[in-house]
Motif scaffolding. Structure first.
Motif, PDB file in Angstrom:
ATOM      1  N   UNK A  46       4.242  17.624  -5.166  1.00 11.02           N
ATOM      2  CA  UNK A  46       5.284  16.588  -5.214  1.00 11.02           C
ATOM      3  C   UNK A  46       4.681  15.206  -4.979  1.00 11.02           C
ATOM      4  N   UNK A  47       3.745  15.115  -4.036  1.00 10.19           N
ATOM      5  CA  UNK A  47       3.134  13.819  -3.736  1.00 10.19           C
ATOM      6  C   UNK A  47       2.281  13.309  -4.884  1.00 10.19           C
ATOM      7  N   UNK A  48       1.685  14.203  -5.646  1.00 15.27           N
ATOM      8  CA  UNK A  48       0.913  13.781  -6.823  1.00 15.27           C
ATOM      9  C   UNK A  48       1.833  13.117  -7.835  1.00 15.27           C
ATOM     10  N   UNK A  49       3.067  13.585  -7.909  1.00 17.05           N
ATOM     11  CA  UNK A  49       4.044  12.942  -8.783  1.00 17.05           C
ATOM     12  C   UNK A  49       4.355  11.532  -8.329  1.00 17.05           C
ATOM     13  N   UNK A  50       4.373  11.323  -7.011  1.00 21.37           N
ATOM     14  CA  UNK A  50       4.634   9.987  -6.466  1.00 21.37           C
ATOM     15  C   UNK A  50       3.531   9.012  -6.872  1.00 21.37           C
ATOM     16  N   UNK A  51       2.276   9.425  -6.733  1.00 24.94           N
ATOM     17  CA  UNK A  51       1.169   8.507  -7.038  1.00 24.94           C
ATOM     18  C   UNK A  51       0.965   8.333  -8.533  1.00 24.94           C
ATOM     19  N   UNK A  52       1.568   9.192  -9.357  1.00 28.48           N
ATOM     20  CA  UNK A  52       1.464   9.020 -10.809  1.00 28.48           C
ATOM     21  C   UNK A  52       2.239   7.805 -11.289  1.00 28.48           C
TER      22      UNK A  52
ATOM     23  N   UNK B  92       2.865   4.124 -11.767  1.00 25.36           N
ATOM     24  CA  UNK B  92       1.945   2.977 -11.718  1.00 25.36           C
ATOM     25  C   UNK B  92       2.173   2.064 -10.516  1.00 25.36           C
ATOM     26  N   UNK B  93       3.407   1.980 -10.041  1.00 20.80           N
ATOM     27  CA  UNK B  93       3.694   1.123  -8.890  1.00 20.80           C
ATOM     28  C   UNK B  93       2.987   1.609  -7.630  1.00 20.80           C
TER      29      UNK B  93
ATOM     30  N   UNK C 215      -2.094   2.400  -6.073  1.00 23.34           N
ATOM     31  CA  UNK C 215      -3.004   2.012  -4.988  1.00 23.34           C
ATOM     32  C   UNK C 215      -3.225   3.166  -4.005  1.00 23.34           C
ATOM     33  N   UNK C 216      -2.328   4.148  -4.008  1.00 20.62           N
ATOM     34  CA  UNK C 216      -2.438   5.273  -3.077  1.00 20.62           C
ATOM     35  C   UNK C 216      -3.106   6.487  -3.726  1.00 20.62           C
ATOM     36  N   UNK C 217      -3.562   6.329  -4.987  1.00 16.96           N
ATOM     37  CA  UNK C 217      -4.082   7.472  -5.728  1.00 16.96           C
ATOM     38  C   UNK C 217      -5.367   8.010  -5.106  1.00 16.96           C
ATOM     39  N   UNK C 218      -6.199   7.117  -4.553  1.00 18.11           N
ATOM     40  CA  UNK C 218      -7.470   7.591  -3.980  1.00 18.11           C
ATOM     41  C   UNK C 218      -7.219   8.493  -2.781  1.00 18.11           C
TER      42      UNK C 218
ATOM     43  N   UNK D 205       6.679  -1.142  -3.163  1.00 17.24           N
ATOM     44  CA  UNK D 205       5.794  -1.312  -4.321  1.00 17.24           C
ATOM     45  C   UNK D 205       6.567  -1.229  -5.632  1.00 17.24           C
ATOM     46  N   UNK D 206       7.583  -0.363  -5.648  1.00 18.11           N
ATOM     47  CA  UNK D 206       8.497  -0.284  -6.794  1.00 18.11           C
ATOM     48  C   UNK D 206       9.789  -0.945  -6.306  1.00 18.11           C
ATOM     49  N   UNK D 207       9.867  -2.270  -6.346  1.00 14.44           N
ATOM     50  CA  UNK D 207      10.778  -3.008  -5.473  1.00 14.44           C
ATOM     51  C   UNK D 207      12.265  -2.807  -5.760  1.00 14.44           C
TER      52      UNK D 207
END
Length: 461
Positions: A201-207, A209-210, A213-216, A421-423
């Motif tokens: 589920x969290x991988x979906x969040x970082x996918x 674009x907004x 920055x948390x992808x790493x 980030x996704x305001x």
């Protein structure tokens, strides 16, 4: 609520109204923020019914939580506490409860990795049906009615019939809490909490674009999960998690009626929830709330706002935790982003010097409430984050442990807090503002908070 080990003590709270020295002393003390029940017969029958109903949680579960919080007070665990500002009966649906639990589990995975510590997962759920108010009344278009005090007391609709204080709602709050707890148990013990699923589920969040920055950090967690899998980690055990229920112990009639004597220890436990807290408006040292909660064995929290002094904190420790028992007392600070760096250090310094082992937790929501230009009560995400940063900075400077976060959040796609980030902007409030009381972080803002805090925790370690 927890999955207890085979060696965990078994205890059975006795049914009926608990008789124990001092449990009713609060009735002779100053008491604030209590309902004025409109029908004495309904009041008496409702309390009698509550007193005879089974406990919502058990003494053994409460003892397990106290042990977990003791670990956090010693710097060996981190508390994540989140949920609605005010639960509603209507909102106690499977979809909404699962979304809230899912969000807390997602946040916990990220925080566990960042802190390299166990995360204690706790919902503001299954009992958060009452709210303190700054005024007893509300006026609209020249009509004055009692203020909405939460579904446990009265209804949100602005009508004389709905706004009356109806004690039968106490019984409905009990049954709604029971059904909520049943769903949480199913979600956290039946595979919904599987570490691999939550991480997916969290991988979906970082996918998004907004949130790139948390992808790493997400990739680091992904490598850790795959490494565990390759090493033959017991993922069957990781399909289940402990999850505790908490609420503000505001309506003392409800809390007293659900207090039971543990058959194993002979001590009183408030079985309405595992963890109970006293709010900023009800923490008077000589008041009814502090007295009542000083007499039950549950772990207790106290909200401390910007007017709190170190002497206030020490008096609360003496009253609520005279034995200086780690895990018993949590201070939840709600200072505001502009106050945290100035107001918190004197409290932490003096409490630490006293030798008390309290758990320090930040509530970055309540001190940062503002009104948007279009008239909605809101909070700015940047202010919330700044208070969390200030909380960590203070503890780093003093060499003490920042032990947890207390959040008003939801798993739904609401628009109540500005920014992120996704305001979210104020125009979104017109269609997606759902809270009946205070604004909450939505699902995406909550996860963003977890990633930001995980970064701070990883730097600390």
């Amino acid at each position: 609520m927890t999955e207890l080990s085979a060696s965990a003590p078994v205890s059975t709270p006795q049914p009926g109204a608990a008789e124990y020295p001092g449990l009713d002393a609060w009735r002779d003390l100053p008491v604030v923020q209590q309902p004025t029940w409109q029908d004495s017969k309904v009041y008496e029958s409702s309390l009698a019914e509550l007193s005879a109903l089974p406990p919502l949680v058990f003494a053994g579960e409460v003892d397990v939580l106290r042990g977990r919080l003791a670990e956090a007070a010693e710097g060996r665990a981190f508390l994540l506490q989140g949920g609605d500002c005010a639960e509603t009966f209507e909102g106690a649906t499977a979809d909404k409860i699962s979304a809230r639990v899912r969000t807390i589990l997602q946040m916990a995975v990220v925080l566990t990795y960042g802190a390299s510590l166990p995360v204690i997962k706790m919902g503001r759920m299954a009992g958060q049906f009452a709210k303190p108010r700054s005024s007893n009344d509300e006026t609209r278009d020249g009509v004055t009615l009692p203020a909405y005090r939460g579904d446990m007391v009265n209804g949100f609709d602005f009508t004389p019939e709905t706004r009356g204080h109806d004690a039968s709602r106490l019984v409905r709050a009990y049954h709604t809490s029971a059904s909520t707890l049943n769903l949480i148990r199913a979600f956290t013990q039946g595979g919904f909490a599987d570490l691999r699923l939550v991480h997916h589920w969290n991988k979906g969040f970082t996918a998004n674009p907004a949130h790139s920055r948390y992808e790493s950090l997400a990739r680091e967690i992904d490598r850790a999960v795959r490494f565990m899998d390759a090493c033959g980690a017991d993922f069957e055990a990781l399909k289940r998690v402990e999850f505790f229920a908490s609420h503000e112990a505001l309506v003392l009639d409800y809390e007293r009626a659900l207090t039971r004597i543990d058959s194993r220890t002979g001590l009183p436990y408030d079985t309405s929830g595992h963890f109970l807290w006293i709010g900023e408006r009800t923490r008077q040292i000589d008041g009814a709330h502090v007295d009542f909660l000083s007499r039950v064995r549950n772990p207790i929290g106290v909200k401390l706002g910007p007017t709190s002094t170190a002497d206030d904190a020490l008096r609360l420790i003496d009253k609520l935790d005279p034995e200086r028992e780690p895990g018993r007392l949590t201070f939840i600070t709600r200072m505001g982003a502009g106050n945290i760096r100035e107001k918190l250090p004197p409290l932490v310094e003096k409490v630490t010097a006293s030798g008390a082992k309290v758990l320090w937790v930040t509530d970055p929501m309540h001190g940062n409430t503002v009104t948007s230009p279009n008239g909605y009560k809101t909070r700015n995400f940047d202010d919330v984050i700044d208070e969390v940063r200030g909380f960590f900075e203070v503890h780093k400077g003093l060499g003490t442990f920042p032990g947890g976060m207390h959040m008003e959040m939801t798993g739904d796609d609401v628009a109540e807090c500005l920014g992120g980030a996704d305001p979210i902007d104020q125009e979104a409030f017109l269609d997606r503002y759902e809270s009946v009381c205070d604004p909450r972080l939505n699902h995406m803002q909550s996860l963003e908070m977890a990633f930001l805090v995980a970064g701070a925790l990883s730097k600390r370690s």
